[in-house]
Scaffold this motif. Structure first.
Motif, mmCIF file in Angstrom:
data_model
loop_
_atom_site.group_PDB
_atom_site.id
_atom_site.type_symbol
_atom_site.label_atom_id
_atom_site.label_comp_id
_atom_site.label_asym_id
_atom_site.label_seq_id
_atom_site.Cartn_x
_atom_site.Cartn_y
_atom_site.Cartn_z
ATOM 1 N N MET A 1 65.423 -1.309 65.492
ATOM 2 C CA MET A 1 64.598 -2.511 65.443
ATOM 3 C C MET A 1 63.295 -2.364 66.208
ATOM 4 O O MET A 1 62.326 -3.057 65.928
ATOM 5 C CB MET A 1 65.378 -3.702 66.004
ATOM 6 N N THR B 1 69.139 -7.075 62.737
ATOM 7 C CA THR B 1 70.449 -7.274 63.356
ATOM 8 C C THR B 1 71.573 -6.772 62.451
ATOM 9 O O THR B 1 72.695 -6.597 62.899
ATOM 10 C CB THR B 1 70.685 -8.770 63.649
ATOM 11 N N LEU C 1 68.453 2.045 72.159
ATOM 12 C CA LEU C 1 67.853 2.515 70.900
ATOM 13 C C LEU C 1 67.313 1.357 70.065
ATOM 14 O O LEU C 1 66.580 1.586 69.094
ATOM 15 C CB LEU C 1 68.884 3.282 70.070
ATOM 16 N N GLY C 2 67.691 0.139 70.425
ATOM 17 C CA GLY C 2 67.278 -0.997 69.596
ATOM 18 C C GLY C 2 68.040 -1.072 68.289
ATOM 19 O O GLY C 2 67.509 -1.494 67.265
ATOM 20 N N VAL C 3 69.288 -0.627 68.336
ATOM 21 C CA VAL C 3 70.140 -0.669 67.134
ATOM 22 C C VAL C 3 71.294 -1.617 67.418
ATOM 23 O O VAL C 3 72.094 -1.373 68.314
ATOM 24 C CB VAL C 3 70.683 0.732 66.775
ATOM 25 N N GLN C 4 71.350 -2.706 66.655
ATOM 26 C CA GLN C 4 72.383 -3.693 66.949
ATOM 27 C C GLN C 4 73.734 -3.307 66.359
ATOM 28 O O GLN C 4 74.773 -3.529 66.973
ATOM 29 C CB GLN C 4 71.953 -5.076 66.437
ATOM 30 N N GLU C 5 73.721 -2.768 65.170
ATOM 31 C CA GLU C 5 74.965 -2.387 64.482
ATOM 32 C C GLU C 5 74.841 -0.963 63.954
ATOM 33 O O GLU C 5 73.818 -0.611 63.365
ATOM 34 C CB GLU C 5 75.210 -3.316 63.276
ATOM 35 N N TRP C 6 75.892 -0.174 64.152
ATOM 36 C CA TRP C 6 75.920 1.122 63.481
ATOM 37 C C TRP C 6 76.219 0.921 61.993
ATOM 38 O O TRP C 6 76.581 -0.173 61.558
ATOM 39 C CB TRP C 6 77.002 2.027 64.083
ATOM 40 N N VAL C 7 76.116 2.013 61.283
ATOM 41 C CA VAL C 7 76.462 2.040 59.862
ATOM 42 C C VAL C 7 77.833 1.387 59.627
ATOM 43 O O VAL C 7 78.787 1.670 60.351
ATOM 44 C CB VAL C 7 76.483 3.519 59.399
ATOM 45 N N GLY D 1 71.445 -3.831 61.092
ATOM 46 C CA GLY D 1 71.508 -2.383 61.236
ATOM 47 C C GLY D 1 70.134 -1.763 61.200
ATOM 48 O O GLY D 1 69.157 -2.403 60.823
ATOM 49 N N GLY D 2 70.064 -0.500 61.649
ATOM 50 C CA GLY D 2 68.797 0.215 61.675
ATOM 51 C C GLY D 2 68.058 -0.034 62.969
ATOM 52 O O GLY D 2 68.287 -1.029 63.661
#
Lengths: 526, 526
Positions: B269, B264, A341-347, B266-267
């Motif tokens: 990318m 990096t 998804l290209g998401v490094q960190e969740w909320v 979040g969200g």
């Protein structure tokens, strides 16, 4: 709205839920997302359901012999655009579906007029004891202007790391698996003369719009539909590693627009004015921005609307068992999901376990789009006279779209944003099916035949109008099938057709054979 | 950025300033727009400046005899698009201006390359004692997609309540008055052989972009420009009732973009993801919305950035005299201004007097446009990976664009919005000219000859890059002329060409005669 999100489901530890009670960093005291607390440590075990034992070799052979033409059926479907939001090719796709049903021998096959795009009804009379309802959606999402490596409606076959894929809008969401299901019917009828169950196809062309007129389609056939054993939705359920997820429910959705315009209270009413007038003129764009900002914490992750979380019930015992049972095979998947998804960190930097809980049991408030004023190159110093945003909220039991929008409106009014309009676009409540229903048990037995014991999730994070079946007609519903796709609602959507050697993912032939077995498993169930 | 805003100038009572210390309704204690307090009750009286007494009948007659071809010159200019923001026709318009200067007998006339659109330089050597710099802008704003009753580049002559008007993009901002000025030069040269002053034309094609490269044009001729007596900018200064406003300064401007993207921290990318992932995924659109909302009070009218108002100096003695002097003839205009703008109430329901003070002396923070995600028909439930907004701030003495943007950035960082980018688009400081300078006195004397004693404002609410002249070259600057236009930066922009009988507004012939008198008044000034 539905898509290959099941590969995204991640595991959580049933003993480590303390970290879940997170909230917006700067307003922890003010807003709390509901705690998600489990009382049961029981695990649902899908492998305890006996594998389906029937064999239909003649039909399987027919599928193998006709695979080229079966694939062409999928390509024919994705080459026909059917973008419901832009009314592109919708009528043509409805007609194509109807004609395909007729060709298969459906006794009834007709377009169903609604106040929006038409539905499609089909009835296949096998003279069988049992009847299965087949839900279909024939519409697709709009095409992204950039990011596609092939034409979105070319029906291209592309070499992919996983194998040969069909890359097109609708390839996996949802034309690919749907047409593969019809291919399976064709091979059964060609080899056995008729299907083992009666079928009622109830298709819609507005799923991606929130299914505003699907109830009109159901209305027409409601009494007949109630006689069925359950509802099936053909779906590519395998993740990239070959594992399968089932889900016993879906979230509901509330879709709405917010708009601020100049009014007798202030701001330009006719058209934009010169930007220098901001010194003395109210700005509708600022009003929309401020009104929207009042809805969430500064991180955008907790909803500040009073009472918004109140209707949410805790996970029930079956849901807890299902989640507990997903642990063993799913825990490892979440890092790969983030990567794809290209998401490094969740909320809040949540761990994988917490993120599964939040994904399954949280409501959301999301901005799908917003626009105001000058958005071209360079600059244009204007004070625009209106600003608009599209938002959606995913609803979990026992939220309803009506009450959710009422609470948002009441909050905006209480905050003084009476000048900011809210407009309902569409909405429907969540839906839930019990894992003990016959169609669910038939599906699990079919998966077990293929050695792919599914993890069974209490619900999907996405939305579908299943409430029409589960709540109104009281029918259990399963979305399922083997096979894999990705990229729904984004560029380069694909469905895997021919996996690389050694893959655990089913190709088109196996997908169709699974559908054959599923129909017989349901027909033979006591 | 400049336009016919002078007709919008409204009067204030010098004894009723108490109501001006307004601020955002919900945060009065937290944010205060600066109080605007006057210490002087002196009034500047423009009628005390002796009317220009010279007569140039032969030149006036030449204007009358050639009015048809003079009008065609204006139409030729507005038919040539020159939209700097969209790079439409810019080069062609620069060339047209250069060629017109050559035809008039300018000894030097050339395009001036810059890192952006070219400037145009022209030098007319009259062998005169005095030299006047003429500032011109040859670019125009983008055209609104709707709202125009004629093609924006057709050069149409339209019957209007005020008389026959030239309706086109650029008609009044700024091609109409500029080409009328060149028509006046043509008639002087045709009848008198040469101009009474030397002229240095320094034109730019990026005024509507914030004049990012105009300093490069000035750089090339700076030493020669410093020898001039002042700078003149041809301008339709009459309001709909025939009154004239002059302004001794302009606001500066800071134009910038704000953008939030997945990172990096979040969200998403890479690209948008499915909207249901909002349950566990940070949203750049929410982040931009929240970051923007942190900049103002909920009403959008007071700036919450710490220190933003601090550099603003109180109105000085000359500014106070000028404002006090505007009272008598301007007080009645403000209701009509609101009506023509389609604004029923100013900010906080301010009265006309207060609104003039705020308009002249307040800084602003305005959203020119914003966009994110899906903005088409229907809905698309996505979580966009980026969101962007264009903002501008009008700057008053002693604000600077550099410090203003630094304060905004520091505020965003302090609020935790380090993930939201700020990008400078352009900026320049405010500019001020003294009413006692020779070019200002010459202009007032010319107005008085025509019986139109101007009200003289300390500044305009709009922006122009006059700092280059007033601050860098230390030259006084006047924008002026008789004539009327409206609709700059909006649909149906026009310049009045032939007023209805009995009108107090000048038509094209009188506009040109005024320019003739102004040049001689300056030449003859001791």
């Amino acid at each position: 709205m539905m898509r290959r999100l099941l590969s995204a489901l991640v595991l959580f530890g049933s003993t480590s839920l303390a970290g879940c009670a997170t909230s917006g960093a700067s307003s922890a005291a003010e807003v709390q997302r509901p705690r998600i607390e489990f009382t049961s440590k029981e695990k649902f075990d899908a492998s305890a359901v006996p594998a389906y034992a029937g064999r239909h070799d003649e039909t399987y052979a027919h599928i193998d012999a006709n695979l080229a033409s079966h694939l062409e059926n999928l390509r024919r479907w994705v080459r026909q655009p059917s973008v419901s939001a832009q009314n592109q090719g919708v009528q043509e796709m409805a007609t194509m579906l109807r004609d395909d049903l007729r060709k298969l021998g459906f006794k009834e096959a007709e377009l169903v007029p609604t106040d929006g795009h038409p539905g499609v009804w089909g009835f296949y009379d096998a003279g069988a004891e049992k009847t299965l309802v087949v839900y279909m959606m024939y519409d697709v999402q709009p095409v992204e202007p950039t990011g596609w490596q092939v034409g979105a409606f070319d029906g291209a076959l592309v070499d992919h790391a996983l194998g040969k894929v069909l890359m097109a809008r609708g390839a996996t969401n949802q034309k690919g698996p749907e047409r593969a299901f019809l291919n399976a019917l064709e091979s059964i009828i060609a080899t056995r003369g008729k299907l083992p169950v009666n079928l009622m196809v109830v298709a819609e062309g507005e799923e991606e719009l929130g299914s505003p007129h699907y109830p009109q389609v159901i209305d027409k056939y409601a009494e007949r539909l109630k006689s069925a054993s359950g509802v099936f939705f053909p779906f590519n359920s395998q993740g990239p590693s070959g594992d399968v997820s089932m889900f016993m429910g879906v979230k509901g959705i509330l879709s709405f627009e917010m708009e601020a315009r100049g009014s007798t209270q202030g701001g330009p009413m006719k058209s934009e004015v010169h930007g220098s007038l901001k010194a003395i003129t109210d700005s509708p764009v600022w009003r929309l921005t401020q009104a929207m900002a009042s809805l969430t914490t500064p991180d955008g992750n907790s909803i500040r609307v009073p009472g918004y979380y109140a209707p949410i019930r805790p996970p029930n015992e079956e849901e807890q068992r299902l989640v507990n049972g997903m642990l063993a095979e799913w825990r490892a998947r979440e890092p790969g999901m983030r990567q794809s998804l290209g998401v490094q960190e969740w909320v809040d930097g949540m761990s994988g376990d917490d993120s599964l809980l939040r994904y399954l049991f949280d409501t959301t408030l999301n901005i799908d789009g917003m626009w105001a004023g000058y958005t071209g190159p360079g600059m244009k110093t204007i004070l625009p006279h209106k600003a608009t945003a599209k938002l959606d909220s995913r609803l979990v039991p026992d939220q309803t779209p009506e009450e959710s929008l009422r609470l948002i409106r009441a909050h905006l009014d209480a905050q003084g944003f009476t000048d900011v309009e809210t407009r309902l676009l569409s909405g429907y409540p969540p839906a839930q099916t019990s894992v003990s229903s016959s169609i669910v048990q038939a599906a699990i037995s079919a998966y077990n035949k293929y050695g792919i014991t599914p993890s069974v999730a209490p619900r999907l994070g996405g939305s579908a109008p299943y409430y029409i079946f589960t709540e109104r007609l009281k029918l259990p519903l399963v979305a399922g099938g083997i096979g894999h796709g990705s990229g729904a609602h984004g560029p380069d959507e694909y469905m895997l057709i021919e996996p690389v050697a050694g893959s655990k993912i089913a190709g088109l032939a196996a997908i169709e054979k699974f559908y054959v077995d599923l129909l017989y498993a349901l027909a033979e169930a006591r």
